[in-house]
Design a protein around this motif. Structure first.
Motif, PDB file in Angstrom:
ATOM      1  N   GLY A 156       0.817  -1.208   0.000  1.00  0.00           N
ATOM      2  CA  GLY A 156       0.000   0.000   0.000  1.00  0.00           C
ATOM      3  C   GLY A 156       0.851   1.258   0.000  1.00  0.00           C
ATOM      4  N   SER A 157       1.916   1.264   0.809  1.00  0.00           N
ATOM      5  CA  SER A 157       2.806   2.425   0.855  1.00  0.00           C
ATOM      6  C   SER A 157       3.508   2.638  -0.483  1.00  0.00           C
ATOM      7  CB  SER A 157       3.849   2.238   1.967  1.00  0.00           C
ATOM      8  OG  SER A 157       3.228   2.121   3.233  1.00  0.00           O
ATOM      9  N   VAL A 212      12.882  10.765   2.499  1.00  0.00           N
ATOM     10  CA  VAL A 212      12.520   9.356   2.290  1.00  0.00           C
ATOM     11  C   VAL A 212      12.365   8.640   3.620  1.00  0.00           C
ATOM     12  CG1 VAL A 212      13.350   7.159   1.383  1.00  0.00           C
ATOM     13  CG2 VAL A 212      13.529   9.223  -0.013  1.00  0.00           C
ATOM     14  N   THR A 213      13.275   8.907   4.556  1.00  0.00           N
ATOM     15  CA  THR A 213      13.177   8.275   5.875  1.00  0.00           C
ATOM     16  C   THR A 213      11.875   8.644   6.569  1.00  0.00           C
ATOM     17  OG1 THR A 213      15.583   8.277   6.147  1.00  0.00           O
ATOM     18  CG2 THR A 213      14.263   8.067   8.147  1.00  0.00           C
ATOM     19  N   TYR A 214      11.526   9.930   6.513  1.00  0.00           N
ATOM     20  CA  TYR A 214      10.280  10.367   7.152  1.00  0.00           C
ATOM     21  C   TYR A 214       9.067   9.681   6.535  1.00  0.00           C
ATOM     22  CZ  TYR A 214       6.205  13.179   8.181  1.00  0.00           C
ATOM     23  OH  TYR A 214       4.943  13.571   8.557  1.00  0.00           O
ATOM     24  N   GLU A 215       8.963   9.709   5.214  1.00  0.00           N
ATOM     25  CA  GLU A 215       7.781   9.190   4.550  1.00  0.00           C
ATOM     26  C   GLU A 215       7.630   7.685   4.757  1.00  0.00           C
ATOM     27  OE1 GLU A 215       5.562  10.983   3.547  1.00  0.00           O
ATOM     28  OE2 GLU A 215       6.341  12.863   2.742  1.00  0.00           O
ATOM     29  N   VAL A 222      10.509  17.781  -4.321  1.00  0.00           N
ATOM     30  CA  VAL A 222       9.520  16.828  -3.808  1.00  0.00           C
ATOM     31  C   VAL A 222       9.193  15.726  -4.818  1.00  0.00           C
ATOM     32  CG1 VAL A 222       7.107  16.594  -3.088  1.00  0.00           C
ATOM     33  CG2 VAL A 222       8.533  18.373  -2.094  1.00  0.00           C
ATOM     34  N   PRO A 223       8.968  16.021  -6.119  1.00  0.00           N
ATOM     35  CA  PRO A 223       8.661  14.935  -7.064  1.00  0.00           C
ATOM     36  C   PRO A 223       9.734  13.834  -7.108  1.00  0.00           C
ATOM     37  CG  PRO A 223       8.025  17.014  -8.020  1.00  0.00           C
ATOM     38  CD  PRO A 223       8.784  17.348  -6.757  1.00  0.00           C
ATOM     39  N   PRO A 224      11.033  14.177  -7.303  1.00  0.00           N
ATOM     40  CA  PRO A 224      12.015  13.089  -7.295  1.00  0.00           C
ATOM     41  C   PRO A 224      12.125  12.395  -5.939  1.00  0.00           C
ATOM     42  CG  PRO A 224      13.097  15.231  -7.452  1.00  0.00           C
ATOM     43  CD  PRO A 224      11.652  15.450  -7.688  1.00  0.00           C
ATOM     44  N   PHE A 225      11.903  13.125  -4.843  1.00  0.00           N
ATOM     45  CA  PHE A 225      11.940  12.498  -3.525  1.00  0.00           C
ATOM     46  C   PHE A 225      10.812  11.480  -3.371  1.00  0.00           C
ATOM     47  CE2 PHE A 225      14.170  16.333  -1.309  1.00  0.00           C
ATOM     48  CZ  PHE A 225      15.349  15.992  -1.940  1.00  0.00           C
ATOM     49  N   LEU A 226       9.613  11.822  -3.855  1.00  0.00           N
ATOM     50  CA  LEU A 226       8.481  10.899  -3.782  1.00  0.00           C
ATOM     51  C   LEU A 226       8.746   9.650  -4.618  1.00  0.00           C
ATOM     52  CD1 LEU A 226       5.484  13.407  -4.038  1.00  0.00           C
ATOM     53  CD2 LEU A 226       6.114  12.049  -2.033  1.00  0.00           C
ATOM     54  N   ALA A 271       9.072   5.706  -3.438  1.00  0.00           N
ATOM     55  CA  ALA A 271       8.345   4.606  -4.063  1.00  0.00           C
ATOM     56  C   ALA A 271       9.289   3.496  -4.520  1.00  0.00           C
ATOM     57  CB  ALA A 271       7.535   5.130  -5.254  1.00  0.00           C
ATOM     58  N   ALA A 272      10.407   3.864  -5.133  1.00  0.00           N
ATOM     59  CA  ALA A 272      11.359   2.872  -5.638  1.00  0.00           C
ATOM     60  C   ALA A 272      11.903   2.005  -4.511  1.00  0.00           C
ATOM     61  CB  ALA A 272      12.501   3.582  -6.370  1.00  0.00           C
ATOM     62  N   LEU A 273      12.274   2.625  -3.392  1.00  0.00           N
ATOM     63  CA  LEU A 273      12.804   1.859  -2.267  1.00  0.00           C
ATOM     64  C   LEU A 273      11.745   0.929  -1.677  1.00  0.00           C
ATOM     65  CD1 LEU A 273      14.957   4.577  -0.434  1.00  0.00           C
ATOM     66  CD2 LEU A 273      15.769   2.612  -1.753  1.00  0.00           C
ATOM     67  N   LEU A 274      10.506   1.383  -1.616  1.00  0.00           N
ATOM     68  CA  LEU A 274       9.434   0.537  -1.086  1.00  0.00           C
ATOM     69  C   LEU A 274       9.152  -0.643  -2.021  1.00  0.00           C
ATOM     70  CD1 LEU A 274       7.034   3.285   0.285  1.00  0.00           C
ATOM     71  CD2 LEU A 274       8.086   1.453   1.641  1.00  0.00           C
ATOM     72  N   TRP A 275       9.230  -0.420  -3.326  1.00  0.00           N
ATOM     73  CA  TRP A 275       9.034  -1.531  -4.260  1.00  0.00           C
ATOM     74  C   TRP A 275      10.168  -2.551  -4.145  1.00  0.00           C
ATOM     75  CZ3 TRP A 275       4.551  -2.659  -5.662  1.00  0.00           C
ATOM     76  CH2 TRP A 275       3.613  -1.718  -6.088  1.00  0.00           C
ATOM     77  N   VAL A 276      11.391  -2.076  -3.952  1.00  0.00           N
ATOM     78  CA  VAL A 276      12.516  -3.003  -3.752  1.00  0.00           C
ATOM     79  C   VAL A 276      12.275  -3.851  -2.510  1.00  0.00           C
ATOM     80  CG1 VAL A 276      14.966  -3.144  -3.149  1.00  0.00           C
ATOM     81  CG2 VAL A 276      14.215  -1.576  -4.946  1.00  0.00           C
ATOM     82  N   TYR A 277      11.836  -3.212  -1.421  1.00  0.00           N
ATOM     83  CA  TYR A 277      11.549  -3.948  -0.188  1.00  0.00           C
ATOM     84  C   TYR A 277      10.384  -4.909  -0.389  1.00  0.00           C
ATOM     85  CZ  TYR A 277      10.315  -4.785   4.700  1.00  0.00           C
ATOM     86  OH  TYR A 277      10.022  -5.382   5.896  1.00  0.00           O
ATOM     87  N   TYR A 278       9.371  -4.489  -1.154  1.00  0.00           N
ATOM     88  CA  TYR A 278       8.197  -5.336  -1.376  1.00  0.00           C
ATOM     89  C   TYR A 278       8.583  -6.633  -2.089  1.00  0.00           C
ATOM     90  CZ  TYR A 278       3.712  -6.944  -3.202  1.00  0.00           C
ATOM     91  OH  TYR A 278       2.621  -7.726  -3.520  1.00  0.00           O
ATOM     92  N   PHE A 279       9.356  -6.519  -3.163  1.00  0.00           N
ATOM     93  CA  PHE A 279       9.701  -7.700  -3.947  1.00  0.00           C
ATOM     94  C   PHE A 279      10.805  -8.531  -3.298  1.00  0.00           C
ATOM     95  CE2 PHE A 279       7.811  -5.034  -7.348  1.00  0.00           C
ATOM     96  CZ  PHE A 279       6.819  -5.923  -7.768  1.00  0.00           C
TER      97      PHE A 279
END
Length: 302
Positions: free
Chosen positions: A47-48, A84-87, A196-200, A204-212
């Motif tokens: 979801g994140s 990124v850490t905060y979000e 903000v756009p590249p940070f967002l 997302a990229a780091l969360l997808w890496v963690y997801y997979f």
């Protein structure tokens, strides 16, 4: 322009740019409730990842290529790491909460950031404050204690409540500390430009890496969940844009004061979005956190 008059006080005028800036506070106050609804549909990590993918795409479409140009390398590295850490910390704190009540509790810990920001600004010499700063911070901490203690106002009851699922509370505290760091230390590094756009998208990229890379529940199509995710992305972009417009053209003092009511607004909106009603202790805690932030602001307003 709006006018508000009270007996014995001069007529107060709120310009449109200030109202636009204050609207960002309302949009940010809906964050916790939307986070939880999306996490319940797609999982905490999945979801994140979807949230920040949609948010990053919407912000990129709004900001265009200019959002990716002209940034210093130090700002992208240091500011990006803090953002990124905060979000991620906040998103996972909400997603990993055991239930909706605990979701609002960890959200309250996150809203310690206003008084932490003022305290940090004083520590690094970017602001001055009198001794009222200390009771202001203590009042906000007492509010978190009350909101997280269940039926009684005590450290023991809070520890018992946290012990069953400590990770979300820890992540919420990380978020509450990281956002002030981002605010203070990137103010000079950014050169007045927002990444903000590249940070967002980085989030997302780091969360997808963690997801997979981890054992996460599979994603499934859910129209309601995807609609909320898209709404979250639009609200995120609108909130950042509205706040930036207000800061540039409105009354920053009024906007800052309004932001200190975020804990109360968040509880109200979360109650609607999550279809729940927090107890009296929680409302009291939200009032204390808000009051503590206002005392911190008053201590440093000169």
């Amino acid at each position: 322009m709006l006018g508000v008059s009270v007996a014995g006080f001069p007529r107060a005028r709120i310009e449109p740019p200030t109202l636009i800036g204050i609207s960002a506070v309302l949009m940010w106050s809906a964050t916790i409730g939307l986070y939880r609804n999306i996490s319940e549909t797609f999982g905490a990590v999945g979801g994140s990842a979807l949230i920040f993918t949609f948010s990053g795409i919407v912000a990129t479409l709004y900001g265009g290529r200019a959002a990716f140009r002209g940034h210093s390398r130090l700002y992208l590295l240091v500011g990006g790491a803090m953002f990124v850490t905060y979000e991620i910390a906040l998103a996972l704190a909400v997603g990993l909460a055991q239930d909706r009540t605990q979701t609002v509790e960890v959200g309250m810990i996150n809203y310690l950031w206003p008084c932490f920001t003022i305290a940090l600004a004083v520590m690094v010499g970017q602001a001055r404050a009198d001794l009222l700063l200390v009771p202001g911070v203590m009042l906000s901490l007492a509010g978190v204690l009350l909101a997280s203690s269940g039926s009684g106002f005590s450290l023991h009851s809070m520890l018992d409540n946290v012990a069953g699922n400590p990770l979300p509370y820890f992540l919420a505290l990380v978020a509450a500390i990281t956002w002030p760091l981002y605010t203070i230390f990137t103010r000079r590094l950014s050169g007045g430009k927002s990444a903000v756009p590249p940070f967002l998208l980085m989030t997302a990229a780091l969360l997808w890496v963690y997801y997979f890379a981890s054992n996460q529940p599979p994603l499934h199509f859910d129209l309601r969940g995807l609609t909320m995710t898209l709404l979250f992305g639009v609200l995120t972009t609108l909130a950042y844009s509205a706040w930036t417009h207000g800061v540039s053209h409105g009354n920053l003092t009024l906007m800052a004061t309004a932001s200190y009511f975020t804990p109360l607004l968040s509880v109200m909106l979360s109650s609607i979005l999550l279809n729940m009603m927090p107890g009296m202790n929680f409302w009291g805690g939200a009032l204390l956190v808000t009051g503590g932030s206002l005392v911190c602001w008053f201590a440093s307003r000169q």
